[in-house]
Design an enzyme around this catalytic site. Structure first.
Site, PDB file in Angstrom:
ATOM      1  N   ASP A 345     -36.786-103.514  13.508  1.00 32.69           N
ATOM      2  CA  ASP A 345     -37.489-102.271  13.797  1.00 32.69           C
ATOM      3  C   ASP A 345     -37.270-101.872  15.257  1.00 32.69           C
ATOM      4  OD1 ASP A 345     -39.631-100.243  13.073  1.00 32.69           O
ATOM      5  OD2 ASP A 345     -40.632-101.280  14.721  1.00 32.69           O
ATOM      6  N   GLU A 381     -32.347-100.859  13.343  1.00 32.43           N
ATOM      7  CA  GLU A 381     -32.810 -99.480  13.369  1.00 32.43           C
ATOM      8  C   GLU A 381     -32.429 -98.949  14.753  1.00 32.43           C
ATOM      9  OE1 GLU A 381     -36.819 -97.026  12.200  1.00 32.43           O
ATOM     10  OE2 GLU A 381     -37.045 -98.673  13.634  1.00 32.43           O
TER      11      GLU A 381
END
Length: 687
Positions: A345, A381
């Protein structure tokens, strides 16, 4: 009085060796560290033991009679100087960053804050002297020898099909899963769920965060919840609410069961920030252990955090001990639980140093040289909210990346936006303009139409605007630019015509996803017509809004996805291990050919024509024994007659039509492509 031995600075955390337990905690700036022991239910602190040994910033000690099951925490003393970035407060019980299992949950109280809460602008400068132990979860000493090990499927990247899911949300409403295990790891290993994953061809399930996380105070006060879990409390301990049995073995057994079914497990991990928030956030662990080491402070003003994540703080992965913690966490999940990969993330934050993002960051080098992690699937990401916060295609070879541009362009193309054909073709072909360098492969691009953050597929074709009223933020949360189209009515409708168009658009999106070069990622529930009633930010909806609704399942859509997955696995021309080149092979065929509706090679003028929304693509495998695949695409609102490419040796057999018309197995030289439709053909003989 209990005798404490010198112990060892490594491994960090609480390590039981069969006789006693070694405790080791990193704090470079502390003046003292005290180990606090608690009774079985954590309600009473039974003993405080000072760790007197400190080696290279790690405080350590060994206790002979501490066995698995012992509850503990730390109190760390040092300078209280917030303006200098120091926030030590020995009144606060702190969670071991290496805790492997937790007892209890955060019980929100003002004593959990290192400072005395008030409306004053300088409130965070005043130390709070209340004891927070009664409101803190405790770490539990575990016996690591009890966990199960599994044999990994080792699915090759080109054949990978990812299914992004939430442990709780995927299983809470599944009609065939027993009620008592729904929402837990045990439910993920239920045969009914695994059979469904196999039916739709999934090879890897990517789970939203399962690391222990906090239930944010402001959400609980609004009767909401931190549903997604992107606010980590512990990088080594699983979220207790996801364990039906309360035992760590449940996770390993679930992973093992999925492995036996040929399904890998990828974890969405949040090493970019923690749940301690900004300078006004609580003191639960890192902030009170060594604030200056664990977090990035604003240059020249260490009272405040460098909020690169939008979540209040950012971990300082440039610090060697913080980098080591991330690596230790990753290796533990990969070895102890058998995890096959990780999705990072806000991965941009992980690669930041004082000069901004660097693909040569030490953490990336550490991962890519590690003999365990190099065997795992690593997915970044590629953005955060800091300067230069979008770096798609910038991660080093060895990482795949969530391709947000693929999502945006594909949505625009199928909703009829003009001038998108050329961009769409690039994304359809694995985004070689972004990833084809330094010997990277097509699987560097993880393609997706929808993900947990945003509309579901059903809502993408049913809503023009977000409808986030249930979040209590006046719909100011969530993305405003969704590139969606409701097909003629906002939300649910009884119109047969509109519903038929929506279903066809879903099939267009799904077929595009599975036919694209690169790796497809399907959002859990999209194959079931799952809706969130237009909410594009269900981060706080731990209820029917956020959970997958299995009752809306359409068998025809499930079968459609299964057929696409089977097609992808069967044809190497689609699931390629190399980027497309357009060059002729030994048989005189190009690996990819692009044709206009007249059966001729696309010209530059046609690629740049803003009104052109139709194209025919021919994929040919380097395997001379494999049949070619032809994809006919019409994203316009009118019917298009398309001439199939001239081929004296091969005739075309229709495999899939997004309009669900009957497959025509006869040879055709020209076809009529319905408005907003897609067809897939296969040559009748190998190329």
């Amino acid at each position: 009085m209990r005798t404490i031995k010198e112990g060892s600075p490594y491994p960090r955390g609480a390590s039981f060796d069969g006789k006693g337990t070694n405790f080791a905690l990193f704090s470079d700036h502390a003046s003292s560290v005290t180990l606090c022991l608690f009774n079985k239910d954590g309600s009473s602190e039974t003993e405080r033991i000072q760790l007197k040994e400190c080696t290279n910033g790690v405080w350590h000690g060994y206790l002979d009679d501490i066995k698995p099951g012992q509850l503990y925490g730390y109190r760390v003393d040092g300078s209280w100087a917030p303006t200098e970035g120091q926030r030590f407060n020995q009144n606060k019980l702190l969670l071991d960053p290496y805790a492997r299992k937790l007892s209890g949950a955060i019980k929100w109280d003002d004593s959990l804050y290192g400072y005395t809460i008030s409306d004053a602008a300088d409130a965070d400068l005043t130390m709070d002297e209340r004891d927070s132990a009664s409101f803190m979860p405790k770490a539990i000493v575990i016996d690591p020898a009890t966990l199960v090990k599994s044999k990994k499927p080792n699915i090759r990247w080109p054949k990978t099909i990812i299914y992004e899911a939430h442990v709780k949300g995927l299983t809470m409403q599944h009609p065939l899963i027993p009620h008592d295990i729904r929402g837990t790891f045990a439910a993920l290993s239920d045969s009914a769920l695994i059979s469904h994953l196999q039916k739709i061809g999934i090879t890897a399930i990517e789970l939203l965060p399962i690391h222990a996380f906090s239930q944010d105070r402001h959400l609980l006060e609004k009767n909401l919840a931190n549903y997604w879990g992107y606010n980590t409390l512990s990088f080594f301990a699983p979220e207790p609410d996801y364990m039906n049995s309360g035992e760590l073995e449940e996770i390993a057994k679930t992973v093992d069961t999925l492995h036996q079914a040929g399904i890998e497990v990828i974890l969405d991990v949040v090493y970019n920030h923690t749940c301690e928030g900004n300078h006004l956030g609580p003191t639960l662990s890192f902030k009170g252990i060594d604030n200056l080491s664990y977090y990035r402070e604003l240059p020249g003003n260490p009272r405040y955090y460098d909020n690169l994540t939008g979540c209040g703080n950012a971990l300082n992965t440039s610090h060697p001990k913080v980098l080591q913690m991330v690596m230790d966490s990753l290796r533990m999940w990969a070895t102890v639980y058998g995890i096959d990969g990780f999705r990072f993330d806000l991965a941009l934050t992980l690669g930041r140093n004082e000069n901004g993002f660097s693909r040569d960051h030490a953490l990336f080098h550490a991962m890519l040289q590690d003999p365990i992690l190099t065997k795992c699937k690593l997915i970044a990401e590629p953005w955060d909210v800091g300067p230069g916060g979008f770096q798609l295609g910038s991660f080093p070879p060895g990482f795949s990346e969530w391709n947000g541009d693929y999502r945006d362009v594909t949505r625009e193309f199928w909703t009829g936006k003009e001038g998108t054909l050329s961009k769409f073709a690039n994304r359809f072909a694995a985004s070689s303009d972004l990833f084809n360098e330094q010997h990277r492969r097509p699987w560097s691009s993880v393609n997706f139409i929808t993900a947990h953050d945003g509309f579901t597929l059903h809502d993408l074709v049913s809503y023009n605007e977000k409808h986030n009223d249930a979040n209590g933020e006046d719909s100011n949360d969530g993305a405003n630019d969704n590139r969606s189209w409701n097909c003629g009515a906002e939300g649910e409708t009884d119109s047969t015509e509109i519903n038929a168009l929506r279903s066809q658009q879903k099939r267009n999106f799904l077929a595009t996803l599975f036919l694209s070069q690169g790796i497809p990622m399907l959002l859990a529930g999209d194959e079931l017509n799952n809706s969130q009633s237009g909410n594009n930010n269900t981060y706080c909806q731990d209820n029917e809004i956020g959970w997958v609704n299995w009752d809306k399942a359409d068998d025809s859509l499930i079968d459609f996805v299964g057929d696409l997955a089977a097609l992808r696995k069967e044809h190497n021309a689609i699931s390629r291990a190399e980027f497309l080149t357009g060059k002729l092979n030994e048989q005189g065929n190009s690996d990819v050919s692009w044709f206009n509706v007249n059966g001729e090679a696309m010209s530059d003028e046609q690629w740049n024509d803003p009104n052109n929304k139709a194209v025919v693509v021919k994929f040919v495998s380097k395997d001379k024994n494999e049949c070619a695949v032809l994809v006919c695409i019409n994203a316009s609102h009118v019917e298009v007659e398309a001439k199939l490419p001239d081929d004296d040796q091969h005739k075309w057999k229709q495999l899939i039509d997004s309009t669900l018309s009957e497959a025509d197995t006869t040879a055709q030289t020209a076809i009529k492509l319905a408005p907003r439709s897609l067809r897939i053909y296969e040559s009748n003989t190998p190329t």
